[in-house]
Design a protein around this motif. Sequence first.
Motif, PDB file in Angstrom:
ATOM      1  N   TRP A  89       0.814  -1.211   0.000  1.00 28.19           N
ATOM      2  CA  TRP A  89       0.000   0.000   0.000  1.00 28.19           C
ATOM      3  C   TRP A  89       0.850   1.265   0.000  1.00 28.19           C
ATOM      4  CZ3 TRP A  89      -4.498   0.025  -1.834  1.00 28.19           C
ATOM      5  CH2 TRP A  89      -5.354  -1.069  -1.688  1.00 28.19           C
ATOM      6  N   ILE A  90       1.989   1.230   0.668  1.00 30.25           N
ATOM      7  CA  ILE A  90       2.868   2.402   0.645  1.00 30.25           C
ATOM      8  C   ILE A  90       3.412   2.633  -0.757  1.00 30.25           C
ATOM      9  CG2 ILE A  90       5.075   3.306   1.472  1.00 30.25           C
ATOM     10  CD1 ILE A  90       4.447   1.941   4.168  1.00 30.25           C
ATOM     11  N   LEU A  91       3.821   1.552  -1.425  1.00 30.83           N
ATOM     12  CA  LEU A  91       4.319   1.681  -2.799  1.00 30.83           C
ATOM     13  C   LEU A  91       3.195   2.100  -3.739  1.00 30.83           C
ATOM     14  CD1 LEU A  91       6.715  -1.399  -2.962  1.00 30.83           C
ATOM     15  CD2 LEU A  91       7.360   1.014  -3.020  1.00 30.83           C
ATOM     16  N   PHE A  92       1.993   1.562  -3.526  1.00 22.72           N
ATOM     17  CA  PHE A  92       0.848   1.980  -4.341  1.00 22.72           C
ATOM     18  C   PHE A  92       0.594   3.477  -4.182  1.00 22.72           C
ATOM     19  CE2 PHE A  92      -3.676   3.102  -4.125  1.00 22.72           C
ATOM     20  CZ  PHE A  92      -4.066   2.841  -5.426  1.00 22.72           C
ATOM     21  N   THR A 102       1.829   4.793  -7.626  1.00 18.83           N
ATOM     22  CA  THR A 102       0.661   4.670  -8.503  1.00 18.83           C
ATOM     23  C   THR A 102      -0.336   5.791  -8.265  1.00 18.83           C
ATOM     24  OG1 THR A 102       0.920   2.249  -8.587  1.00 18.83           O
ATOM     25  CG2 THR A 102      -1.216   3.157  -9.237  1.00 18.83           C
ATOM     26  N   LEU A 103      -0.805   5.911  -7.025  1.00 15.61           N
ATOM     27  CA  LEU A 103      -1.829   6.914  -6.734  1.00 15.61           C
ATOM     28  C   LEU A 103      -1.295   8.331  -6.924  1.00 15.61           C
ATOM     29  CD1 LEU A 103      -4.739   7.320  -5.779  1.00 15.61           C
ATOM     30  CD2 LEU A 103      -3.878   7.300  -3.417  1.00 15.61           C
ATOM     31  N   ALA A 104      -0.083   8.593  -6.442  1.00 11.79           N
ATOM     32  CA  ALA A 104       0.489   9.942  -6.571  1.00 11.79           C
ATOM     33  C   ALA A 104       0.704  10.321  -8.025  1.00 11.79           C
ATOM     34  CB  ALA A 104       1.816  10.024  -5.811  1.00 11.79           C
ATOM     35  N   VAL A 105       1.175   9.376  -8.832  1.00 13.45           N
ATOM     36  CA  VAL A 105       1.403   9.660 -10.257  1.00 13.45           C
ATOM     37  C   VAL A 105       0.076   9.915 -10.964  1.00 13.45           C
ATOM     38  CG1 VAL A 105       2.234   8.689 -12.434  1.00 13.45           C
ATOM     39  CG2 VAL A 105       3.577   8.400 -10.339  1.00 13.45           C
ATOM     40  N   ALA A 106      -0.938   9.101 -10.645  1.00 12.06           N
ATOM     41  CA  ALA A 106      -2.245   9.287 -11.263  1.00 12.06           C
ATOM     42  C   ALA A 106      -2.868  10.613 -10.855  1.00 12.06           C
ATOM     43  CB  ALA A 106      -3.171   8.132 -10.884  1.00 12.06           C
ATOM     44  N   LEU A 107      -2.531  11.082  -9.670  1.00 15.00           N
ATOM     45  CA  LEU A 107      -3.111  12.334  -9.179  1.00 15.00           C
ATOM     46  C   LEU A 107      -2.405  13.557  -9.730  1.00 15.00           C
ATOM     47  CD1 LEU A 107      -4.992  13.919  -7.293  1.00 15.00           C
ATOM     48  CD2 LEU A 107      -3.387  13.455  -5.422  1.00 15.00           C
ATOM     49  N   PHE A 108      -1.079  13.538  -9.732  1.00 19.75           N
ATOM     50  CA  PHE A 108      -0.327  14.756 -10.025  1.00 19.75           C
ATOM     51  C   PHE A 108       0.142  14.874 -11.475  1.00 19.75           C
ATOM     52  CE2 PHE A 108       0.128  14.591  -5.364  1.00 19.75           C
ATOM     53  CZ  PHE A 108      -0.313  15.859  -5.058  1.00 19.75           C
ATOM     54  N   VAL A 109       0.028  13.814 -12.274  1.00 22.96           N
ATOM     55  CA  VAL A 109       0.369  13.896 -13.697  1.00 22.96           C
ATOM     56  C   VAL A 109      -0.935  14.107 -14.475  1.00 22.96           C
ATOM     57  CG1 VAL A 109       1.359  12.701 -15.684  1.00 22.96           C
ATOM     58  CG2 VAL A 109       2.397  12.440 -13.414  1.00 22.96           C
TER      59      VAL A 109
END
Length: 204
Positions: free
Chosen positions: A106-109, A113-120
């Motif tokens: 979950w930390i890696l996700f 994953t989640l941060a990239v989907a949010l900020f890109v």
Amino acid sequence: MTLKLYGGARSRASMPRWYLEEKGIAYDWIQLDMEAGEHKGESFGVINPFAKVPALVDETLRAPGGQPLQLFESGAILLHLADHHANEFTGTAAEVAAQRGLANQWILFANATLAVALFVPANREREFPQLLGVLDGLLAGGRSLLAGPWGDPAWSVADCAVNAYLAYLPIFFPQIDLTPYPNVQATIAATQARPAYQRGMGRA
């Protein structure tokens, strides 16, 4: 103080700071002036040569060279705190290994994953709605992301990593319509209401 957390305003340092506050772990908070470039100075460069926050100095452990353990990357800091200071993983050796593996997941996700989907921007339009849809189901009833055969903990390092990013949504992206994701909305509201979160964000 045996733990020193370095961060800046509106940075990912809020995640480990929230975790420390939530678990009642004593630490020194050292806020760097990012606009003045304090994180690019020589003294902080010894702690993180990449000149980014957060960074943690843990004087209870020694690195191979004998100096206090120094860590950067919010995910690595969170997992270290959960493992060595909060004693979050309990049970038999097999249960501890499973809990630690899920926490890693979950930390890696959250960070990869989640941060990239949010900020890109391109990913926000294409991938983010799908991720929110899945998370909305997993967060039903206020469940912890580390639910498993050892029980359903009320709050964990996995929740800290993921929910911190979800709580960024109304701050950085108020234009995103969250009405299709009621459990995500409820999670954000519950996160923002936690006293430890408010302290970790510097609001209390």
